[in-house]
Design a protein around this motif. Structure first.
Motif, mmCIF file in Angstrom:
data_model
loop_
_atom_site.group_PDB
_atom_site.id
_atom_site.type_symbol
_atom_site.label_atom_id
_atom_site.label_comp_id
_atom_site.label_asym_id
_atom_site.label_seq_id
_atom_site.Cartn_x
_atom_site.Cartn_y
_atom_site.Cartn_z
ATOM 1 N N PRO A 123 14.640 92.364 72.622
ATOM 2 C CA PRO A 123 13.776 91.981 73.742
ATOM 3 C C PRO A 123 12.293 92.201 73.486
ATOM 4 O O PRO A 123 11.458 91.590 74.162
ATOM 5 N N LEU A 124 11.944 93.072 72.528
ATOM 6 C CA LEU A 124 10.531 93.349 72.264
ATOM 7 C C LEU A 124 9.945 92.433 71.190
ATOM 8 O O LEU A 124 8.733 92.443 70.961
ATOM 9 N N VAL A 125 10.780 91.638 70.550
ATOM 10 C CA VAL A 125 10.298 90.693 69.541
ATOM 11 C C VAL A 125 9.818 89.424 70.241
ATOM 12 O O VAL A 125 10.537 88.852 71.061
ATOM 13 N N GLU A 126 8.619 88.999 69.916
ATOM 14 C CA GLU A 126 8.089 87.786 70.531
ATOM 15 C C GLU A 126 8.969 86.590 70.178
ATOM 16 O O GLU A 126 9.459 86.468 69.055
ATOM 17 N N ILE A 127 9.153 85.691 71.153
ATOM 18 C CA ILE A 127 10.019 84.536 70.937
ATOM 19 C C ILE A 127 9.501 83.666 69.802
ATOM 20 O O ILE A 127 10.286 83.018 69.095
ATOM 21 N N GLU A 128 8.171 83.646 69.599
ATOM 22 C CA GLU A 128 7.608 82.845 68.513
ATOM 23 C C GLU A 128 8.119 83.329 67.159
ATOM 24 O O GLU A 128 8.367 82.510 66.261
ATOM 25 N N ARG A 129 8.264 84.632 66.999
ATOM 26 C CA ARG A 129 8.793 85.181 65.738
ATOM 27 C C ARG A 129 10.302 85.016 65.669
ATOM 28 O O ARG A 129 10.847 84.616 64.636
ATOM 29 N N TYR A 130 10.968 85.325 66.763
ATOM 30 C CA TYR A 130 12.429 85.251 66.778
ATOM 31 C C TYR A 130 12.910 83.837 66.447
ATOM 32 O O TYR A 130 13.896 83.664 65.717
ATOM 33 N N ALA A 131 12.248 82.826 66.978
ATOM 34 C CA ALA A 131 12.678 81.440 66.781
ATOM 35 C C ALA A 131 12.616 81.013 65.318
ATOM 36 O O ALA A 131 13.275 80.038 64.927
ATOM 37 N N GLU A 132 11.861 81.740 64.509
ATOM 38 C CA GLU A 132 11.725 81.382 63.096
ATOM 39 C C GLU A 132 12.729 82.107 62.204
ATOM 40 O O GLU A 132 12.851 81.769 61.020
ATOM 41 N N TRP A 133 13.433 83.082 62.751
ATOM 42 C CA TRP A 133 14.367 83.856 61.921
ATOM 43 C C TRP A 133 15.509 82.972 61.403
ATOM 44 O O TRP A 133 16.064 82.155 62.146
ATOM 45 N N ARG A 134 15.858 83.178 60.145
ATOM 46 C CA ARG A 134 16.970 82.432 59.539
ATOM 47 C C ARG A 134 17.858 83.384 58.734
ATOM 48 O O ARG A 134 17.410 84.436 58.272
ATOM 49 N N ARG A 135 19.093 82.983 58.583
ATOM 50 C CA ARG A 135 20.050 83.764 57.798
ATOM 51 C C ARG A 135 19.818 83.511 56.309
ATOM 52 O O ARG A 135 19.099 82.581 55.930
ATOM 53 N N PRO A 136 20.432 84.311 55.455
ATOM 54 C CA PRO A 136 20.290 84.078 54.003
ATOM 55 C C PRO A 136 20.730 82.682 53.574
ATOM 56 O O PRO A 136 20.242 82.155 52.563
ATOM 57 N N ASP A 137 21.663 82.057 54.324
ATOM 58 C CA ASP A 137 22.110 80.710 53.946
ATOM 59 C C ASP A 137 21.169 79.616 54.434
ATOM 60 O O ASP A 137 21.431 78.427 54.230
ATOM 61 N N GLY A 138 20.069 80.018 55.073
ATOM 62 C CA GLY A 138 19.079 79.045 55.510
ATOM 63 C C GLY A 138 19.232 78.554 56.932
ATOM 64 O O GLY A 138 18.329 77.912 57.471
ATOM 65 N N LEU A 139 20.372 78.824 57.557
ATOM 66 C CA LEU A 139 20.587 78.387 58.931
ATOM 67 C C LEU A 139 19.888 79.335 59.904
ATOM 68 O O LEU A 139 19.586 80.489 59.574
ATOM 69 N N LEU A 140 19.625 78.850 61.095
ATOM 70 C CA LEU A 140 18.957 79.659 62.105
ATOM 71 C C LEU A 140 19.746 80.931 62.390
ATOM 72 O O LEU A 140 20.984 80.929 62.392
ATOM 73 N N PHE A 141 19.044 82.006 62.647
ATOM 74 C CA PHE A 141 19.655 83.312 62.891
ATOM 75 C C PHE A 141 20.438 83.342 64.189
ATOM 76 O O PHE A 141 21.524 83.919 64.261
ATOM 77 N N ASP A 142 19.918 82.722 65.227
ATOM 78 C CA ASP A 142 20.544 82.814 66.541
ATOM 79 C C ASP A 142 21.763 81.902 66.648
ATOM 80 O O ASP A 142 21.683 80.710 66.326
ATOM 81 N N PRO A 143 22.898 82.419 67.128
ATOM 82 C CA PRO A 143 24.127 81.612 67.178
ATOM 83 C C PRO A 143 24.021 80.360 68.047
ATOM 84 O O PRO A 143 24.527 79.299 67.653
ATOM 85 N N TRP A 144 23.404 80.462 69.218
ATOM 86 C CA TRP A 144 23.335 79.295 70.109
ATOM 87 C C TRP A 144 22.375 78.257 69.563
ATOM 88 O O TRP A 144 22.636 77.059 69.603
ATOM 89 N N MET A 145 21.259 78.706 69.018
ATOM 90 C CA MET A 145 20.365 77.770 68.363
ATOM 91 C C MET A 145 21.053 77.121 67.172
ATOM 92 O O MET A 145 20.844 75.932 66.879
ATOM 93 N N ARG A 146 21.898 77.892 66.494
ATOM 94 C CA ARG A 146 22.606 77.373 65.320
ATOM 95 C C ARG A 146 23.617 76.293 65.713
ATOM 96 O O ARG A 146 23.844 75.338 64.952
ATOM 97 N N VAL A 147 24.232 76.423 66.887
ATOM 98 C CA VAL A 147 25.133 75.363 67.363
ATOM 99 C C VAL A 147 24.366 74.051 67.466
ATOM 100 O O VAL A 147 24.825 72.994 67.011
ATOM 101 N N HIS A 148 23.182 74.113 68.064
ATOM 102 C CA HIS A 148 22.362 72.904 68.186
ATOM 103 C C HIS A 148 21.943 72.386 66.805
ATOM 104 O O HIS A 148 21.975 71.169 66.552
ATOM 105 N N GLU A 149 21.543 73.319 65.929
ATOM 106 C CA GLU A 149 21.109 72.906 64.593
ATOM 107 C C GLU A 149 22.228 72.190 63.845
ATOM 108 O O GLU A 149 21.994 71.171 63.183
#
Length: 219
Positions: A123-149
């Motif tokens: 909750p303390l991480v700014e959404i601008e930073r969080y939205a850029e996080w990715r897993r080692p395989d290159g996919l988005l870090f967040d599961p729900w965003m990853r569904v869309h991706e």
């Protein structure tokens, strides 16, 4: 407390109007025994295709959908799935259903102010930073965003102030089952950001962050 995994209670006041004015864009997924497995809400809006012209989050999309004409895209608002049915691929099916409906009505694309499902852990991480996080395989870090991706969506921009929720201090204490002894910013369960408590004004203010994503539609 509003159901933060789907905004359901927060947006209830709009559902009757959506059903009356845009019934073709509201639907449910039904199981073999006629049990409703998921509900999806969306609204056609006008968008010129630029990042600068995106609505101001969920609040802005609802206002634009109701108050402006010339809709050319479909904006997803919420997908509501009971907790005991989550993780069964229903969210993916609902997104695909929205995209199909948008195409059937000749709309150009499906845009979505996505609520990142794991943002509550940070909750303390700014959404601008969080939205850029990715897993080692290159996919988005967040599961729900990853569904869309995985369905072909692209990230357009983070939206720090997408959905505003306000209430008295007593209401926030009831919703969160917490005590707020003094004014300040507090984390609360399932919150994507902190709530600002002002005891002098007897008010709690919370802005829910989202991330805009866009699904291109096959022609």
């Amino acid at each position: 407390m509003p159901e933060y995994n789907n905004h359901g209670d927060v947006l209830n006041e709009y559902w009757s109007r959506l059903t009356a004015e845009a019934p073709d864009f509201q639907f449910g997924l039904v199981g073999d025994d006629d049990e409703i497995l998921a509900r999806a809400r969306s609204v056609p809006v006008r968008w010129d295709g630029s990042v600068a012209d995106l609505p101001a989050g969920i609040d802005g999309a609802i206002a634009r959908g109701f108050d402006e004409g010339g809709a050319n895209v479909l904006c997803a608002l919420v997908i509501m799935i009971p907790r005991d049915l989550q993780g069964r691929g229903l969210s993916r099916a609902a997104v695909e259903g929205m995209a199909s409906i948008a195409g059937e009505h000749g709309l150009e694309s499906l845009i979505a102010p996505v609520r990142p499902s794991w943002k509550e852990r940070y909750p303390l991480v700014e959404i601008e930073r969080y939205a850029e996080w990715r897993r080692p395989d290159g996919l988005l870090f967040d599961p729900w965003m990853r569904v869309h991706e995985r369905l072909g969506a692209e990230v357009l921009k983070p939206e720090p102030r997408s959905l505003r929720i306000t209430g008295t201090v007593a209401e926030w204490e009831e919703w969160t089952e917490m005590a707020f002894p003094e004014s300040g910013d507090y984390w609360f369960p399932e919150g994507l950001a902190t709530v600002a408590i002002d005891r002098e004004r007897n008010q709690g203010r919370y802005w829910e962050p989202n991330v805009w994503m866009r699904h291109a539609l096959a022609r």
